[in-house]
Design an enzyme around this catalytic site. Sequence first.
Site, PDB file in Angstrom:
ATOM      1  N   LYS A   1       0.855  -1.195   0.000  1.00 29.25           N
ATOM      2  CA  LYS A   1       0.000   0.000   0.000  1.00 29.25           C
ATOM      3  C   LYS A   1       0.889   1.244   0.000  1.00 29.25           C
ATOM      4  CE  LYS A   1      -3.976   1.887   2.564  1.00 29.25           C
ATOM      5  NZ  LYS A   1      -4.838   1.714   3.764  1.00 29.25           N
TER       6      LYS A   1
ATOM      7  N   SER B   1      -9.773   1.843   2.803  1.00 30.57           N
ATOM      8  CA  SER B   1      -8.889   2.580   1.934  1.00 30.57           C
ATOM      9  C   SER B   1      -7.865   1.723   1.202  1.00 30.57           C
ATOM     10  CB  SER B   1      -8.136   3.636   2.741  1.00 30.57           C
ATOM     11  OG  SER B   1      -7.273   3.009   3.668  1.00 30.57           O
TER      12      SER B   1
ATOM     13  N   SER C   1      -9.998  -0.459   6.981  1.00 31.36           N
ATOM     14  CA  SER C   1      -9.381  -0.268   5.666  1.00 31.36           C
ATOM     15  C   SER C   1      -8.678  -1.486   5.075  1.00 31.36           C
ATOM     16  CB  SER C   1      -8.380   0.887   5.714  1.00 31.36           C
ATOM     17  OG  SER C   1      -9.048   2.117   5.636  1.00 31.36           O
TER      18      SER C   1
END
Lengths: 97, 489
Positions: B79, B154, B178
């Site tokens: 990420k 997210s 997330s």
Amino acid sequence: MRLSREDVLHVAWLARLELDEEEVERFTWELNQILEHMEKLKELDVTDVEPTSHVIPMTNVFRPDVVNEPLPRDEVIANAPDATEEAFRVPRIVEES
Amino acid sequence: MELWQLTIHEAHQLLIRRDISSVELTKAVLERISQVEDLVKAFITVTDELAIEQAKEADRRLKHMEDVTPLTGIPIAIKDNICTKGILTTAGSRILYNFKPPYDATVVEKLKKAGAVIIGKTNLDEFAMGSSTENSGFFPTRNPWDLNRVPGGSSGGSAAAVSAGECLGALGSDTGGSIRQPAAFCGVVGLKPTYGVVSRYGLIAFASSLDQIGPITKDVSDCALLLQFIAGHDPRDSTSIKMQTPKYVDALVPDVKGLRIGIPKEFYAQGVEKAVSSAVLKAVEELVEMGAEAIEVSTPTTDYALAAYYIIAPAEASSNLARYDGVQYGYRCKPTPNDIVAMYSRTRKEGFGREVKHRIMLGTYALSAGYYEAFYLRAQKVRTLIRRDFDRAFEKCDVLITPTAPSVAFKLGEKIDDPLQMKLSDVCTIPVNMAGLPAISIPCGFQDGLPIGMQIIGKLLDEATILRVSYAYEQKSGLRNLQPPLNTK
């Protein structure tokens, strides 16, 4: 309304956030709406309840005071929008005397 | 089956038998990325050259069987709010559009040491603030199960990349759901560890008392494996827990006899769609058939978790994001005003997106003089009540099972202009972060061809039990390494 337009401008100043007119209006509306929702928290009795800042209780986390290799200065400076070879450059803060 | 469809543990078997090389595997994954990335848009940066280099090094290790781990030669995506030395790390924000960290996050260091291949940096909602990846400062990511739908957020880029075969596994971060919510939306496995199990050093901070890095994978075995390699105490993160890391892979036993499953009824109300709650309860029934016991429990304060979260997380964020001021890294407004406060304020105006500004404003207000006690302190006290609710529930049971999200993946654009609806999509995951507990999301069924996620919540530091329950269910249901339509075309 809990928050006035002036309140929003004050918060924006605290946050160092320039807002345009459309944003001032939107945040005034949005923040009031969300704070109304937060009123829900007042339904709960929190008398004598300790606050939780971290779930795993830890205080005074120490490590030996040993000097480690710092990050290479040129690699750090390389990310700056404006810099000399050894320092970040910003607009003048202190007036010339 | 294509190489990019393999799980980590399957690929590892082929690598150590020398049936395939890491370079072949990595090239297959890079080829897959070039095939589908225009549709999925999971990556902000693909590190193709570096990946091939790391794959060659992994092949050398595999050839001599030296320092070979189950991750050696395996392409992993990271990420983009996790720092990678010398590789663009944006946190999905324009304000960090050119930031190349001078150091690796601890988790990245650990993956590199294990011989993993870093394939790229995945898209996210700006500073991890969002539930759909539509708040990315660059572009939205799409769900491989239906390209008109969001992958969740997210960590939407990581979940979509795993689902579409653009990596074998990925790292995400989870502040209010997330990792778990995008895992649910994309039909993959995602685990948020107990707060403090994985080092946050090098994770670009959003809400420091809630943030935690965790794995997103194609099945439960891979999840345990990846967790094994990123967990552990780190002196560079003062909130990381000092303890011996358990052998998570030992938990992969399909046995739930005598296990007590708590069903917290509050998690099945709150606008959870019928198809979702039915699928989760059906999965619980299957676990009961395997010898577990289901008990109804109640966690009444969790109804207040969303409100408390939207004080605490923005408050911490407003403080953490104060560092983006156009001085040390990232964007600075042009031309530079002569006044430094004007320079800070305009840089932040131009660099931050709408949702981030919204949360900075809310958090700054909640922390400001005269309001701190009414909002922040009260929210922290509510947080204590939430923890007590979980403690009480865990007196009667070993795990809690709930839906991960109230619905399956929604359409792009559907909730972006309705912030409250968007936030409600985290209603089942947020209470878990507030209490610091470990939780996993695994697939448990489908609604109209879209995957449904089941959340299994464990006691503090009891990752082993949630992995065991997940593994048992996965073995029974066969719902592992699911292939979206995009992968079979």
